[in-house]
Design a protein around this motif. Structure first.
Motif, PDB file in Angstrom:
ATOM      1  N   TYR A 500      40.736  18.441   9.929  1.00  0.00           N
ATOM      2  CA  TYR A 500      40.050  17.243  10.395  1.00  0.00           C
ATOM      3  C   TYR A 500      40.876  16.004  10.073  1.00  0.00           C
ATOM      4  O   TYR A 500      41.458  15.887   8.994  1.00  0.00           O
ATOM      5  CB  TYR A 500      38.660  17.141   9.762  1.00  0.00           C
ATOM      6  CG  TYR A 500      37.717  18.203  10.266  1.00  0.00           C
ATOM      7  CD1 TYR A 500      37.050  18.056  11.476  1.00  0.00           C
ATOM      8  CD2 TYR A 500      37.522  19.384   9.547  1.00  0.00           C
ATOM      9  CE1 TYR A 500      36.198  19.045  11.958  1.00  0.00           C
ATOM     10  CE2 TYR A 500      36.674  20.383  10.015  1.00  0.00           C
ATOM     11  CZ  TYR A 500      36.025  20.206  11.225  1.00  0.00           C
ATOM     12  OH  TYR A 500      35.199  21.185  11.700  1.00  0.00           O
ATOM     13  N   ALA A 501      40.912  15.065  11.009  1.00  0.00           N
ATOM     14  CA  ALA A 501      41.641  13.822  10.791  1.00  0.00           C
ATOM     15  C   ALA A 501      41.058  13.055   9.622  1.00  0.00           C
ATOM     16  O   ALA A 501      41.795  12.417   8.857  1.00  0.00           O
ATOM     17  CB  ALA A 501      41.607  12.968  12.059  1.00  0.00           C
ATOM     18  N   VAL A 502      39.725  13.125   9.481  1.00  0.00           N
ATOM     19  CA  VAL A 502      39.036  12.448   8.382  1.00  0.00           C
ATOM     20  C   VAL A 502      38.080  13.461   7.752  1.00  0.00           C
ATOM     21  O   VAL A 502      36.898  13.518   8.117  1.00  0.00           O
ATOM     22  CB  VAL A 502      38.272  11.204   8.871  1.00  0.00           C
ATOM     23  CG1 VAL A 502      37.669  10.449   7.679  1.00  0.00           C
ATOM     24  CG2 VAL A 502      39.177  10.282   9.681  1.00  0.00           C
ATOM     25  N   PRO A 503      38.551  14.287   6.823  1.00  0.00           N
ATOM     26  CA  PRO A 503      37.656  15.249   6.166  1.00  0.00           C
ATOM     27  C   PRO A 503      36.468  14.531   5.528  1.00  0.00           C
ATOM     28  O   PRO A 503      36.613  13.458   4.945  1.00  0.00           O
ATOM     29  CB  PRO A 503      38.558  15.886   5.101  1.00  0.00           C
ATOM     30  CG  PRO A 503      39.948  15.728   5.642  1.00  0.00           C
ATOM     31  CD  PRO A 503      39.939  14.403   6.353  1.00  0.00           C
ATOM     32  N   ASN A 504      35.295  15.105   5.698  1.00  0.00           N
ATOM     33  CA  ASN A 504      34.040  14.510   5.207  1.00  0.00           C
ATOM     34  C   ASN A 504      33.693  13.203   5.925  1.00  0.00           C
ATOM     35  O   ASN A 504      32.852  12.438   5.453  1.00  0.00           O
ATOM     36  CB  ASN A 504      34.089  14.258   3.694  1.00  0.00           C
ATOM     37  CG  ASN A 504      34.378  15.506   2.909  1.00  0.00           C
ATOM     38  OD1 ASN A 504      33.834  16.567   3.175  1.00  0.00           O
ATOM     39  ND2 ASN A 504      35.271  15.402   1.930  1.00  0.00           N
ATOM     40  N   GLY A 505      34.338  12.957   7.059  1.00  0.00           N
ATOM     41  CA  GLY A 505      34.090  11.722   7.787  1.00  0.00           C
ATOM     42  C   GLY A 505      32.958  11.853   8.785  1.00  0.00           C
ATOM     43  O   GLY A 505      32.344  12.910   8.950  1.00  0.00           O
ATOM     44  N   THR A 506      32.682  10.752   9.473  1.00  0.00           N
ATOM     45  CA  THR A 506      31.676  10.764  10.539  1.00  0.00           C
ATOM     46  C   THR A 506      32.254  11.445  11.771  1.00  0.00           C
ATOM     47  O   THR A 506      33.474  11.630  11.892  1.00  0.00           O
ATOM     48  CB  THR A 506      31.253   9.337  10.906  1.00  0.00           C
ATOM     49  OG1 THR A 506      32.383   8.646  11.478  1.00  0.00           O
ATOM     50  CG2 THR A 506      30.760   8.567   9.695  1.00  0.00           C
ATOM     51  N   TYR A 507      31.367  11.779  12.703  1.00  0.00           N
ATOM     52  CA  TYR A 507      31.870  12.401  13.931  1.00  0.00           C
ATOM     53  C   TYR A 507      32.781  11.437  14.677  1.00  0.00           C
ATOM     54  O   TYR A 507      33.820  11.828  15.207  1.00  0.00           O
ATOM     55  CB  TYR A 507      30.723  12.839  14.843  1.00  0.00           C
ATOM     56  CG  TYR A 507      31.228  13.618  16.049  1.00  0.00           C
ATOM     57  CD1 TYR A 507      31.423  14.986  15.976  1.00  0.00           C
ATOM     58  CD2 TYR A 507      31.540  12.975  17.248  1.00  0.00           C
ATOM     59  CE1 TYR A 507      31.913  15.706  17.057  1.00  0.00           C
ATOM     60  CE2 TYR A 507      32.032  13.683  18.337  1.00  0.00           C
ATOM     61  CZ  TYR A 507      32.215  15.042  18.240  1.00  0.00           C
ATOM     62  OH  TYR A 507      32.716  15.737  19.312  1.00  0.00           O
ATOM     63  N   ARG A 508      32.403  10.163  14.724  1.00  0.00           N
ATOM     64  CA  ARG A 508      33.208   9.204  15.479  1.00  0.00           C
ATOM     65  C   ARG A 508      34.601   9.051  14.876  1.00  0.00           C
ATOM     66  O   ARG A 508      35.587   8.920  15.603  1.00  0.00           O
ATOM     67  CB  ARG A 508      32.484   7.852  15.538  1.00  0.00           C
ATOM     68  CG  ARG A 508      33.192   6.832  16.429  1.00  0.00           C
ATOM     69  CD  ARG A 508      32.429   5.524  16.537  1.00  0.00           C
ATOM     70  NE  ARG A 508      31.378   5.561  17.552  1.00  0.00           N
ATOM     71  CZ  ARG A 508      30.085   5.548  17.284  1.00  0.00           C
ATOM     72  NH1 ARG A 508      29.663   5.524  16.035  1.00  0.00           N
ATOM     73  NH2 ARG A 508      29.193   5.565  18.263  1.00  0.00           N
ATOM     74  N   GLU A 509      34.713   9.058  13.548  1.00  0.00           N
ATOM     75  CA  GLU A 509      36.020   8.969  12.917  1.00  0.00           C
ATOM     76  C   GLU A 509      36.921  10.127  13.337  1.00  0.00           C
ATOM     77  O   GLU A 509      38.115   9.944  13.613  1.00  0.00           O
ATOM     78  CB  GLU A 509      35.874   8.950  11.398  1.00  0.00           C
ATOM     79  CG  GLU A 509      35.324   7.640  10.836  1.00  0.00           C
ATOM     80  CD  GLU A 509      35.117   7.708   9.333  1.00  0.00           C
ATOM     81  OE1 GLU A 509      35.829   7.006   8.593  1.00  0.00           O
ATOM     82  OE2 GLU A 509      34.241   8.496   8.895  1.00  0.00           O
ATOM     83  N   ASN A 510      36.364  11.320  13.393  1.00  0.00           N
ATOM     84  CA  ASN A 510      37.162  12.482  13.794  1.00  0.00           C
ATOM     85  C   ASN A 510      37.367  12.549  15.301  1.00  0.00           C
ATOM     86  O   ASN A 510      38.404  13.038  15.772  1.00  0.00           O
ATOM     87  CB  ASN A 510      36.509  13.764  13.271  1.00  0.00           C
ATOM     88  CG  ASN A 510      36.808  13.986  11.801  1.00  0.00           C
ATOM     89  OD1 ASN A 510      37.961  14.019  11.394  1.00  0.00           O
ATOM     90  ND2 ASN A 510      35.765  14.138  10.986  1.00  0.00           N
ATOM     91  N   PHE A 511      36.416  12.066  16.059  1.00  0.00           N
ATOM     92  CA  PHE A 511      36.531  12.034  17.517  1.00  0.00           C
ATOM     93  C   PHE A 511      37.717  11.176  17.947  1.00  0.00           C
ATOM     94  O   PHE A 511      38.490  11.541  18.827  1.00  0.00           O
ATOM     95  CB  PHE A 511      35.224  11.491  18.098  1.00  0.00           C
ATOM     96  CG  PHE A 511      35.101  11.568  19.592  1.00  0.00           C
ATOM     97  CD1 PHE A 511      34.780  12.756  20.218  1.00  0.00           C
ATOM     98  CD2 PHE A 511      35.264  10.431  20.379  1.00  0.00           C
ATOM     99  CE1 PHE A 511      34.636  12.833  21.599  1.00  0.00           C
ATOM    100  CE2 PHE A 511      35.122  10.490  21.756  1.00  0.00           C
ATOM    101  CZ  PHE A 511      34.805  11.689  22.373  1.00  0.00           C
ATOM    102  N   TYR A 512      37.859  10.016  17.289  1.00  0.00           N
ATOM    103  CA  TYR A 512      38.963   9.107  17.594  1.00  0.00           C
ATOM    104  C   TYR A 512      40.146   9.257  16.643  1.00  0.00           C
ATOM    105  O   TYR A 512      41.166   8.583  16.813  1.00  0.00           O
ATOM    106  CB  TYR A 512      38.474   7.659  17.570  1.00  0.00           C
ATOM    107  CG  TYR A 512      37.599   7.287  18.741  1.00  0.00           C
ATOM    108  CD1 TYR A 512      38.104   7.275  20.038  1.00  0.00           C
ATOM    109  CD2 TYR A 512      36.267   6.939  18.550  1.00  0.00           C
ATOM    110  CE1 TYR A 512      37.299   6.933  21.118  1.00  0.00           C
ATOM    111  CE2 TYR A 512      35.453   6.580  19.627  1.00  0.00           C
ATOM    112  CZ  TYR A 512      35.978   6.584  20.903  1.00  0.00           C
ATOM    113  OH  TYR A 512      35.183   6.241  21.976  1.00  0.00           O
ATOM    114  N   ALA A 513      40.000  10.130  15.625  1.00  0.00           N
ATOM    115  CA  ALA A 513      41.046  10.308  14.604  1.00  0.00           C
ATOM    116  C   ALA A 513      41.401   8.973  13.967  1.00  0.00           C
ATOM    117  O   ALA A 513      42.585   8.644  13.785  1.00  0.00           O
ATOM    118  CB  ALA A 513      42.272  10.981  15.207  1.00  0.00           C
TER     119      ALA A 513
END
Length: 549
Positions: A500-513
């Protein structure tokens, strides 16, 4: 900028996209592959067990899927051998029975850290005040990993006038906080199973179609005609933005134990929305969730639907048997987003539905597909086809060539199938049913990891998609095959992340990396509603809301 035939741009190699990958499921058996619940290795009929969903979430997170999208319908597929005939769907288990999906999200979220969860929510039959509260709650419980595909329900309403409701009586209820509701007289109109799609809409609307009160034209009309559906959808999403983004200041919650102040009253306000369809004073009853506005998904390709997506959607679901079917719509939405709403068109991610059947060799994959097809239910497939298209194929004989019937709608639908399956010589209703039994109306590539990866790249190159929603043939083995066979191939090609681009992050954070991108992008219309920390109430004017305090 010029694009060459090899996909290069101005003579330079085009940068590969890092794909957004979701699982595509429903709280029913079979979902897009009717009848395959009969296969001895399929476990989709265990959808009533919470462990079924928790284990899926853990499996997909270990494979680094972006998310799990749980589709939903509010009623049965009753067009085939209809009208209003549910027998085929009931008997075959074609998305029947089906449970409410939002309830299982907290359980899956508690067992995972990074994967996101999307759900279709039928806004047509729920007030924005209530829905905003439910979705904020799920966003809290998932730590910002909720995705919402809720704003398109109005687009699924019928095109045809419905005279059956002309004499309907309605009651009105006024609430000082929730707003004004116009509801049917419940003791005169039962509330049966509901639904939200084209020809099923009369079952959905039965008992839930209020009229606008002539004395109170601002009161809600739940069921609208085709031409007005996006007008209502536009106002609905505006109310949601106001509740999620404008009702509470970012720093409203103090939890000051010394002074005994939980929330600062001057940092919470009513939204006082008054519109054509909704009157909602507010304030929002939930404190700001991690994303405030959950990541917004949309599905719809009408002209109005494309405009709506260009303004509001962060992700768009598409479905077709080949890239050529969807390429034009994708291009049009991207252009509208840029020219009409000042958005970067690359920030709208298009996700194509696909159901791969994988094998370590081509022979193994073909054998799997043939085995899966042998369990498929033609009756269930034709029930689904009827619900998806509004076309009842039972009126045609088993050997009748559908490309030669009088109905333009049927000929158009079958022609689309024939382009992706040119080897099929005759298109009968059983041909259509057989095609749908594995993967539904989306693409179903069969082959080795390399061959399927080639097909995914073709979709990216020819249609400009940004990712895929993977449907299953067998649950959960289709997802296990994707994790074990396909994803390593995609990673080797630089098409999918290793974590994941942002482990433990929100969906939007990982969606946009993008770490820290918990809320909508600054260019998104919702960002203009945000009441930011440190900004006085008088300095933040709620957009499109001259009456707001």
């Amino acid at each position: 900028m010029s694009t060459n035939g090899d996909g290069s741009v101005n003579g330079q190699a085009k940068k590969k996209k890092s794909l957004v990958l979701n699982a595509f499921v429903e709280m029913c058996s079979g979902h897009q592959s009717p009848g395959l619940w009969q296969h001895p290795d399929d476990h989709s009929s265990e959808f009533n067990d919470v462990e079924h969903w928790v284990e899926l979430a853990k499996l997909l997170e270990s494979a680094k899927f972006h998310g799990i999208f749980i589709a939903d319908v509010l009623g049965g597929y009753d067009v085939y051998k209809g009208p209003r005939n549910l027998e085929a769907a009931i008997r075959s288990g074609a998305q029947w029975p089906v449970n409410e999906p939002l309830a299982v999200i907290p359980a899956m979220a508690a067992a995972t850290k990074s994967i996101g969860f999307g759900v279709t929510v039928a806004t047509t039959y729920e007030q924005p005040y209530h829905l905003a509260r439910r979705l904020s709650t799920v966003d809290h419980l998932s730590k910002g990993r909720y995705v919402c595909e809720a704003l398109e329900s109005q687009a699924w309403l019928t095109h045809e006038p419905d005279t059956a409701w002309d004499g309907m009586q309605a009651d009105t209820i006024d609430s000082p906080r929730i707003g004004t509701l116009t509801i049917p007289t419940i003791d005169r109109y039962r509330l049966p199973g509901l639904c939200c799609s084209k020809s099923w809409v009369h079952r959905a609307a039965a008992g839930t179609k209020p009229r606008i009160s002539p004395k109170h034209p601002s009161k809600l009309m739940l069921h609208c005609q085709h031409d007005n559906r996006y007008e209502l959808a536009e106002e609905y999403v505006t109310v949601m933005y106001k509740l999620w983004e404008s009702s509470w200041r970012d720093d409203a919650v103090l939890l000051d134990r010394t002074k005994g102040i939980y929330t600062s009253p001057d940092r919470v306000r009513e939204i006082n929305h008054v519109g054509k369809h909704f009157k909602v004073p507010g304030p929002h009853i939930c404190q700001p969730s991690p994303q405030r506005t959950p990541l917004l998904l949309q599905a719809g390709t009408s002209r109005a639907g494309k405009t709506f997506a260009a303004e509001h959607a962060e992700g768009v679901f598409i479905s077709g048997h080949s890239p050529s079917v969807v390429a034009k719509s994708i291009k049009e939405v991207r252009e509208l987003a840029k020219t009409e709403f000042g958005r970067n068109p690359e920030n709208i991610k298009f996700l194509a539905k696909i159901c791969p059947v994988l094998g370590r060799t081509e022979e193994e994959a073909v054998k799997k597909f043939e085995e899966y097809s042998s369990y498929g239910s033609i009756e269930g497939a034709l029930a689904l086809f009827g619900g998806w298209t509004g076309i009842d194929l039972s009126q045609y004989s088993d050997d009748e060539e559908l490309r030669q019937v009088e109905s333009n709608a049927i000929k158009s639908a079958v022609e689309a199938f024939s382009h992706s399956s040119p080897s099929v010589k005759q298109w009968t209703k059983n041909t259509v049913g057989t095609l749908i039994t594995v993967g539904g109306l989306g693409s179903t590539p069969v082959g080795t990891p390399s061959q399927v990866a080639d097909e995914l790249e073709r979709w990216v190159d020819e249609a400009d998609v940004d990712g895929f929603n993977f449907a299953y043939a067998l649950f959960p083995s289709s997802f296990q095959d994707i994790a074990e066979l396909l994803l390593p191939e995609l990673r080797a090609r630089g098409l999918f992340w290793s974590d994941y681009a942002v482990p433990n992050g929100t969906y939007r954070e990982n969606f946009y990396a993008r770490k820290g991108q918990t809320g909508p992008l600054d260019e998104h219309v919702a960002a203009g509603y945000r009441w930011k920390a440190g900004v006085e109430k008088s300095e933040h004017v709620i957009p499109n809301n001259s009456a707001a305090a």
